[in-house]
Scaffold this active site. Structure first.
Site, PDB file in Angstrom:
ATOM      1  N   ASP A 139     -40.059  10.286 -19.179  1.00 19.21           N
ATOM      2  CA  ASP A 139     -38.967   9.332 -19.045  1.00 19.21           C
ATOM      3  C   ASP A 139     -38.571   8.899 -20.455  1.00 19.21           C
ATOM      4  OD1 ASP A 139     -37.049   7.657 -17.960  1.00 19.21           O
ATOM      5  OD2 ASP A 139     -38.370   6.919 -16.393  1.00 19.21           O
ATOM      6  N   TRP A 140     -37.456   8.197 -20.560  1.00 18.80           N
ATOM      7  CA  TRP A 140     -36.860   7.887 -21.867  1.00 18.80           C
ATOM      8  C   TRP A 140     -37.884   7.203 -22.784  1.00 18.80           C
ATOM      9  CZ3 TRP A 140     -31.496   8.273 -23.415  1.00 18.80           C
ATOM     10  CH2 TRP A 140     -31.236   7.723 -24.672  1.00 18.80           C
TER      11      TRP A 140
END
Length: 774
Positions: free
Chosen positions: A301-302
């Site tokens: 994820d980011w």
């Protein structure tokens, strides 16, 4: 004779070699087939891998977010760094670059400058539509209609693919039991089984039957794993669960997605039992890639690889990169950890070349399956972008999905459906003429103020002789977030004091034969980073509600929201409530379809609605304690100041007709572990309108090697039943429904006694029993 023997010897060697080679090829084909791999694709992947330099391999594991338009990157240092990496073939993927023009220009940087010309894959958050916006996932899950869910995902894929995108970061299949968690809007709610079947439908819709087709995109099952169990409903927070809850409650939707061939997984921000998911080898290497034999790739994820430092699990980005790659995280989204440190880690033998190559192969495999090596610009077609996005056909399906997602919570006085010949209607509320909130959060390229409002839908449904009185009554939020703003940087500010609009709303309510009161949430109250401790009506909405109801009892609350809300006052006082979620582009038309009886509501709640926030997390499939709750002992596992049960339970939803369940039958009451029971039940439409009913099957394992939930959804069928008609519905109760992850650390059916219920919600009263024996 010796001469003949000598002549035969080389022929024999050749024969042995050919036989061995043929057997090797057959064995290889069997191996690849066993793991759903195409041997031709694997040969191409291996051939590209053999040509790659180390920097190019590491580059395939790098994903950047692009901020520039088709004209190219800005002159900032960060953009120049990305541009140089692209030219060197040291980037595997870009996200947040959209449109045919922009993706073509970015792809061209790689194809015209890099040594091997390995194409980029472009990703984007296509969550519930691309430009045609469908109901938020939680709302669409209320349809319990797998066909429409698959169809909307396929249209989202078609529009995204027409705009240069090949990969979406959806579906989210986190089981979510806490209404305080903002991202509950992004999934299918509190039930494991429902998340699994809806997740598979969305994967199938996005990916179709062939990823190489230009109207399909790669899906991403997220967040792996446990994100929906964040402590106190606070986004990104710690998760405290045991091994058995992980396997029984959280992992099944992900396993179903893996078996359905989902192309990618995304790991999650949270930790489980002290190990952040991004660095969790047990989850990613042992279970996902090992036990399940899944062959796609995992994207972080980011920034989650870099966030291992903040977790206190890595001292710096170098160690974070080491941990993440060893754990099985293949692509680094915006952490810049892999590009900076993998080469050094490889020299120091803290990661292996085999692991690096495996990650690269997984990414190349998807690029081949998408057909990008055959044509890097196959998604760059202006004609498709012009003709396949936001079409009348797509809007018609958006309307169909929206009306099927609406849940009728109360209709005590049979006020609904309205006649189209009403003399007057008062349409009131801060959301009544809102054309933006119905798009919800995560609206991709949905244009600001592009939705059909409730007011517009009502006006289009009634004749010119019906007088409509509209008053806003008050603002829900102050205009802090504007189009293009980063929502994470702007907290919502609520209008808590300005009641100046209420008197005019009261006057409109007095004039209306009926009142539509549109209240609920702002679109950005739910979504990532939008956790709340208050899940009631913000602003002046409660004052507005009470003032309007005081002067006109013919009120229909039209609820627009992205989470279960505390609507206890309304539920106790107002006789008619319609749960409309955020329904997307065709919101107003869909609501009008239901309000005026053109469509008989069939939605069922995918989440329990609480009496108040103090009940959260709240879910139907709880476990008994040693002192189970009962009405005669309210303090046993309950509360002294509120009910333990839900205000509106999981699976609940009314219709404009009524359904009766009877004659629940099992063809046998005792089975072995490998046998199945044929179950039948009669469902009658006892009303005067045709209607769809979601027939739900629940099972309880009464005694297990581990304690089991009081009941679990194990099947459902949505069926149309005409007025006065009785249908016999059949289910097969089999091992798939009865097995669980037991004390033996494996999935199996245990011997013992079971209860089974069938009905229209999780409080289904119709019950039977059976046993599993040797």
């Amino acid at each position: 004779m010796k001469k003949q023997t000598l002549l035969l010897f080389p022929i024999l060697l050749i024969a042995i070699f050919l036989y061995g080679f043929k057997k090797f090829v057959i064995d290889e084909q069997k191996t690849h087939l066993a793991t759903n791999l195409d041997i031709r694709v694997e040969q191409k992947v291996d051939s590209v891998l053999a040509l790659m330099h180390l920097n190019e391999k590491i580059g395939q594991l790098v994903q950047y977010s692009g901020k520039w338009n088709a004209t190219g990157p800005s002159s900032s240092n960060g953009d120049q760094h990305k541009l140089n990496k692209l030219k060197n073939g040291e980037v595997g993927s870009m996200l947040n670059i959209t449109s045919v023009e922009s993706t073509r220009e970015t792809q061209k940087i790689v194809m015209e400058n890099s040594r091997l010309k390995i194409p980029l894959i472009f990703g984007y958050d296509v969550i519930h539509g691309y430009k045609t916006i469908f109901p938020i996932p939680l709302g669409e899950s209320a349809s319990w209609d797998l066909d429409i869910i698959k169809k909307t995902a396929s249209i989202a894929a078609k529009e995204a693919a027409a705009s240069g995108i090949q990969w979406t970061f959806a579906p989210m299949i986190d089981v979510s039991r806490d209404a305080r968690w903002g991202r509950i809007m992004e999934g299918a709610g509190e039930d494991t089984y429902l998340n699994a079947v809806i997740g598979v439908a969305r994967v199938q819709g996005f990916q179709g039957d062939d990823l190489s087709k230009s109207n399909t995109i790669a899906a991403c099952a997220k967040h792996f794993a446990g994100y929906g169990f964040a402590e106190a409903g606070r986004d990104y927070n710690t998760v405290n669960i045991g091994e058995y809850e992980l396997h029984n409650a959280i992992l099944p939707p992900f396993k179903a997605a893996a078996e359905a061939g989902v192309a990618t997984f995304m790991n999650s921000f949270n930790e489980i039992d002290g190990i952040p998911s991004t660095g969790n080898k047990m989850l990613q290497r042992d279970i996902l890639k090992g036990d399940w034999g899944w062959n796609g790739f995992v994207v972080s994820d980011w920034g989650s690889i870099g966030e291992l430092i903040a977790h206190g699990y890595a001292k710096d980005k170098k160690q974070a990169a080491e941990i993440a790659l060893n754990a099985g995280s293949d692509m680094d989204m915006e952490s810049y950890a892999y590009e900076a440190h993998l080469e050094t880690l490889l020299k120091e033998k803290k990661i292996s070349l085999a692991q690096l190559d495996d990650a690269v192969k997984r990414i190349l495999r998807l690029k081949f399956n998408l057909g990008l090596f055959d044509d890097p610009y196959k998604y760059c077609d202006e004609a498709r972008e012009k003709n396949n996005v936001y079409t009348k056909e797509h809007l018609a399906i958006a309307r169909d999905a929206a009306k099927k997602s609406i849940v009728l919570l109360k209709n005590e006085t049979k006020l609904l459906p309205f006649s189209k010949n009403l003399k007057s209607i008062a349409v009131i509320g801060p959301l009544a003429d809102d054309k933006d909130a119905p798009l919800g959060n995560w609206r991709a390229k949905g244009e600001y103020n592009s939705s059909m409002s409730l007011l517009e839908g009502v006006k289009s449904a009634v004749g010119k002789n019906t007088k409509i009185y509209y008053e806003k009554g008050g603002d829900l939020t102050m205009p802090t977030i504007k189009p293009g703003d980063n929502q994470f940087l702007y907290p919502l500010r609520f209008n808590t004091t300005d009641v100046s609009g209420i008197p005019a709303a009261v006057e409109a309510a007095k004039k209306g034969e009926v009142v539509l009161l549109a209240i609920g949430e702002d679109a950005f109250q739910t979504g990532e980073g939008r956790s709340q401790t208050n899940i009631g009506f913000f602003g002046v909405q409660q004052q507005l509600l009470e003032a309007v109801y005081k002067v006109n009892k013919n009120v229909v609350i039209v609820l627009m929201n992205g989470r279960p809300m505390d609507i206890s006052w309304a539920a106790n006082n107002v006789p008619t409530i319609l749960e409309c979620w955020f329904l997307g582009s065709e919101s107003g038309n869909a609501m009008a379809d239901v309000l005026f009886g053109d469509y008989n509501p069939s939605g069922k709640l995918p989440v329990s609605f609480p009496h108040n926030v103090g009940q959260e997390p709240l879910y139907y499939n709880q476990k008994n304690t040693g002192r189970p709750y009962s009405p005669s002992h309210v303090t046993y596992s309950g509360y002294t100041d509120a009910p333990k049960t839900a205000l509106y339970p999981f699976g609940f939803g009314l219709s404009y007709t009524t359904f009766e369940y009877k004659n629940l039958k099992l063809d046998k009451n005792t089975i072995s572990k490998t046998e199945e029971i044929k179950l039948s039940v009669e469902v009658s439409n006892t009303g005067t309108r045709d209607g769809e009913e979601v027939v739900q099957l629940y099972i309880r394992d009464l005694v297990g090697s581990l304690t089991r939930p009081v009941k679990e959804l194990k099947g459902f069928q949505k069926t149309m039943i005409k007025a006065g008609e009785t249908k016999t519905i059949y289910f097969a109760v089999n091992a798939d429904m009865l097995q669980f992850y037991t004390i033996n650390k494996k999935w199996e059916v245990e011997l013992g006694d079971f209860n089974v219920w069938v009905g229209g919600d999780s409080n289904a009263p119709l019950k039977a029993s059976f046993s599993v024996t040797e």
